[in-house]
Motif scaffolding. Sequence first.
Motif, mmCIF file in Angstrom:
data_model
loop_
_atom_site.group_PDB
_atom_site.id
_atom_site.type_symbol
_atom_site.label_atom_id
_atom_site.label_comp_id
_atom_site.label_asym_id
_atom_site.label_seq_id
_atom_site.Cartn_x
_atom_site.Cartn_y
_atom_site.Cartn_z
ATOM 1 N N GLU A 225 0.821 -1.224 0.000
ATOM 2 C CA GLU A 225 0.000 0.000 0.000
ATOM 3 C C GLU A 225 0.848 1.266 0.000
ATOM 4 O O GLU A 225 0.591 2.195 -0.753
ATOM 5 N N GLU A 226 1.885 1.297 0.853
ATOM 6 C CA GLU A 226 2.646 2.537 1.016
ATOM 7 C C GLU A 226 3.480 2.913 -0.195
ATOM 8 O O GLU A 226 3.783 4.074 -0.408
ATOM 9 N N LEU A 227 3.873 1.911 -0.992
ATOM 10 C CA LEU A 227 4.696 2.226 -2.165
ATOM 11 C C LEU A 227 3.881 2.198 -3.463
ATOM 12 O O LEU A 227 4.442 2.273 -4.549
ATOM 13 N N ALA A 228 2.557 2.122 -3.321
ATOM 14 C CA ALA A 228 1.690 2.026 -4.505
ATOM 15 C C ALA A 228 1.864 3.214 -5.454
ATOM 16 O O ALA A 228 1.711 3.078 -6.667
ATOM 17 N N GLY A 229 2.230 4.375 -4.915
ATOM 18 C CA GLY A 229 2.393 5.562 -5.761
ATOM 19 C C GLY A 229 3.844 5.814 -6.138
ATOM 20 O O GLY A 229 4.172 6.865 -6.701
ATOM 21 N N TYR A 230 4.711 4.851 -5.850
ATOM 22 C CA TYR A 230 6.143 5.059 -6.073
ATOM 23 C C TYR A 230 6.482 5.151 -7.559
ATOM 24 O O TYR A 230 5.969 4.397 -8.375
ATOM 25 N N GLU A 231 7.371 6.099 -7.894
ATOM 26 C CA GLU A 231 7.808 6.301 -9.281
ATOM 27 C C GLU A 231 9.315 6.561 -9.295
ATOM 28 O O GLU A 231 9.822 7.273 -8.431
ATOM 29 N N ALA A 232 10.015 6.008 -10.257
ATOM 30 C CA ALA A 232 11.431 6.322 -10.458
ATOM 31 C C ALA A 232 11.771 6.032 -11.909
ATOM 32 O O ALA A 232 11.182 5.140 -12.519
ATOM 33 N N ALA A 233 12.703 6.791 -12.463
ATOM 34 C CA ALA A 233 13.116 6.548 -13.855
ATOM 35 C C ALA A 233 14.583 6.935 -14.011
ATOM 36 O O ALA A 233 15.065 7.873 -13.383
ATOM 37 N N TRP A 234 15.290 6.173 -14.834
ATOM 38 C CA TRP A 234 16.695 6.475 -15.133
ATOM 39 C C TRP A 234 17.078 5.752 -16.413
ATOM 40 O O TRP A 234 16.331 4.923 -16.916
ATOM 41 N N ASN A 235 18.270 6.081 -16.909
ATOM 42 C CA ASN A 235 18.776 5.419 -18.100
ATOM 43 C C ASN A 235 19.720 4.315 -17.624
ATOM 44 O O ASN A 235 20.715 4.600 -16.965
ATOM 45 N N CYS A 236 19.400 3.077 -17.942
ATOM 46 C CA CYS A 236 20.215 1.947 -17.492
ATOM 47 C C CYS A 236 21.398 1.785 -18.447
ATOM 48 O O CYS A 236 21.213 1.540 -19.635
ATOM 49 N N THR A 237 22.616 1.937 -17.918
ATOM 50 C CA THR A 237 23.812 1.885 -18.763
ATOM 51 C C THR A 237 24.739 0.721 -18.419
ATOM 52 O O THR A 237 25.774 0.543 -19.061
ATOM 53 N N SER A 238 24.382 -0.048 -17.374
ATOM 54 C CA SER A 238 25.262 -1.141 -16.958
ATOM 55 C C SER A 238 24.533 -2.139 -16.067
ATOM 56 O O SER A 238 23.413 -1.881 -15.626
ATOM 57 N N PHE A 239 25.204 -3.256 -15.808
ATOM 58 C CA PHE A 239 24.723 -4.204 -14.800
ATOM 59 C C PHE A 239 25.957 -4.672 -14.041
ATOM 60 O O PHE A 239 27.083 -4.297 -14.384
ATOM 61 N N ALA A 240 25.763 -5.455 -12.983
ATOM 62 C CA ALA A 240 26.924 -5.844 -12.176
ATOM 63 C C ALA A 240 26.832 -7.292 -11.703
ATOM 64 O O ALA A 240 25.757 -7.878 -11.631
ATOM 65 N N LEU A 241 28.017 -7.820 -11.394
ATOM 66 C CA LEU A 241 28.158 -9.163 -10.847
ATOM 67 C C LEU A 241 28.363 -9.009 -9.341
ATOM 68 O O LEU A 241 29.191 -8.205 -8.900
ATOM 69 N N TYR A 242 27.596 -9.766 -8.567
ATOM 70 C CA TYR A 242 27.685 -9.706 -7.109
ATOM 71 C C TYR A 242 28.022 -11.082 -6.550
ATOM 72 O O TYR A 242 27.677 -12.100 -7.154
ATOM 73 N N GLU A 243 28.656 -11.075 -5.373
ATOM 74 C CA GLU A 243 28.910 -12.317 -4.656
ATOM 75 C C GLU A 243 28.318 -12.184 -3.265
ATOM 76 O O GLU A 243 28.449 -11.137 -2.619
ATOM 77 N N GLN A 244 27.661 -13.260 -2.816
ATOM 78 C CA GLN A 244 27.093 -13.246 -1.476
ATOM 79 C C GLN A 244 28.123 -13.777 -0.495
ATOM 80 O O GLN A 244 28.675 -14.866 -0.673
ATOM 81 N N GLY A 245 28.404 -12.975 0.543
ATOM 82 C CA GLY A 245 29.381 -13.384 1.547
ATOM 83 C C GLY A 245 28.784 -14.380 2.524
ATOM 84 O O GLY A 245 27.568 -14.604 2.551
ATOM 85 N N ALA A 246 29.649 -14.965 3.370
ATOM 86 C CA ALA A 246 29.194 -15.912 4.396
ATOM 87 C C ALA A 246 28.236 -15.217 5.364
ATOM 88 O O ALA A 246 27.404 -15.860 6.006
ATOM 89 N N ASP A 247 28.344 -13.879 5.438
ATOM 90 C CA ASP A 247 27.463 -13.100 6.324
ATOM 91 C C ASP A 247 26.109 -12.807 5.679
ATOM 92 O O ASP A 247 25.273 -12.109 6.243
ATOM 93 N N GLY A 248 25.895 -13.339 4.458
ATOM 94 C CA GLY A 248 24.613 -13.123 3.784
ATOM 95 C C GLY A 248 24.542 -11.816 3.013
ATOM 96 O O GLY A 248 23.562 -11.533 2.344
ATOM 97 N N VAL A 249 25.593 -10.992 3.127
ATOM 98 C CA VAL A 249 25.598 -9.692 2.443
ATOM 99 C C VAL A 249 26.117 -9.842 1.011
ATOM 100 O O VAL A 249 27.084 -10.551 0.760
ATOM 101 N N TRP A 250 25.429 -9.161 0.073
ATOM 102 C CA TRP A 250 25.839 -9.187 -1.334
ATOM 103 C C TRP A 250 26.813 -8.045 -1.601
ATOM 104 O O TRP A 250 26.523 -6.888 -1.282
ATOM 105 N N ARG A 251 27.968 -8.379 -2.204
ATOM 106 C CA ARG A 251 28.967 -7.361 -2.527
ATOM 107 C C ARG A 251 29.255 -7.362 -4.024
ATOM 108 O O ARG A 251 29.391 -8.422 -4.615
ATOM 109 N N LYS A 252 29.388 -6.145 -4.569
ATOM 110 C CA LYS A 252 29.637 -6.016 -6.004
ATOM 111 C C LYS A 252 31.073 -6.420 -6.323
ATOM 112 O O LYS A 252 32.008 -5.919 -5.723
ATOM 113 N N LEU A 253 31.218 -7.345 -7.284
ATOM 114 C CA LEU A 253 32.553 -7.752 -7.723
ATOM 115 C C LEU A 253 33.011 -6.879 -8.876
ATOM 116 O O LEU A 253 34.157 -6.463 -8.943
ATOM 117 N N ARG A 254 32.093 -6.633 -9.798
ATOM 118 C CA ARG A 254 32.479 -5.895 -10.999
ATOM 119 C C ARG A 254 31.250 -5.352 -11.706
ATOM 120 O O ARG A 254 30.196 -5.978 -11.697
#
Length: 195
Positions: free
Chosen positions: A139-168
């Motif tokens: 309900e609270e994000l029903a009016g949410y809006e965002a826009a941008w130009n996507c120019t890249s993507f990334a590779l992530y690794e999940q650590g033993a602590d469950g946190v995702w970190r960007k590799l590249r």
Amino acid sequence: MGTVTLGVSIAVPEPYGSLLQERRAGFGDPAAHGIPTHVTLLPPTEADESVLPEVEEHLTRVAAAGRAFPMRLSGTGTFRPLSPVVFVKVVEGAAACTELQQRVRDDSGPLVRELQWPYHPHVTVAHGIAEEAMDRAYEELAGYEAAWNCTSFALYEQGADGVWRKLREYAFGGGPVPGVPPQSAPVDEPAATHH
């Protein structure tokens, strides 16, 4: 060599990324701070550490063949009752995301895998939390809006602590990623000749 848990995704840029991460934490989702706000291209996938260089080469090729595209988020959706997820909808850029994730998981590459559900680009804002909190996120994000130009993507690794970190990060069209100094190449050799 051990195994690593990898993921490939499109980061939701600032200021939207942090805002949605804070909202996700506010709904009581304990995973919020371990997961950068993103649109998944490859869900968490176990791989042998030794294939990382191959994965990076593969993603470099996928990015080089891609082009920047407009992304727009608007409103909320849910995968309930199948899966306990509330998300912000990708209303523009979904077809490009779908094509991209197919290339990431291409049969000829090192990241081949079946998906548990049909691919549906989205930005998770609540996952596996109490129903009331899921309803509130919806309900609270029903009016949410965002826009941008996507120019890249990334590779992530999940650590033993469950946190995702960007590799590249991988820029479309093989160009330098903003904020990353370009690598020097011999001047007399056009870069396009490398296959």
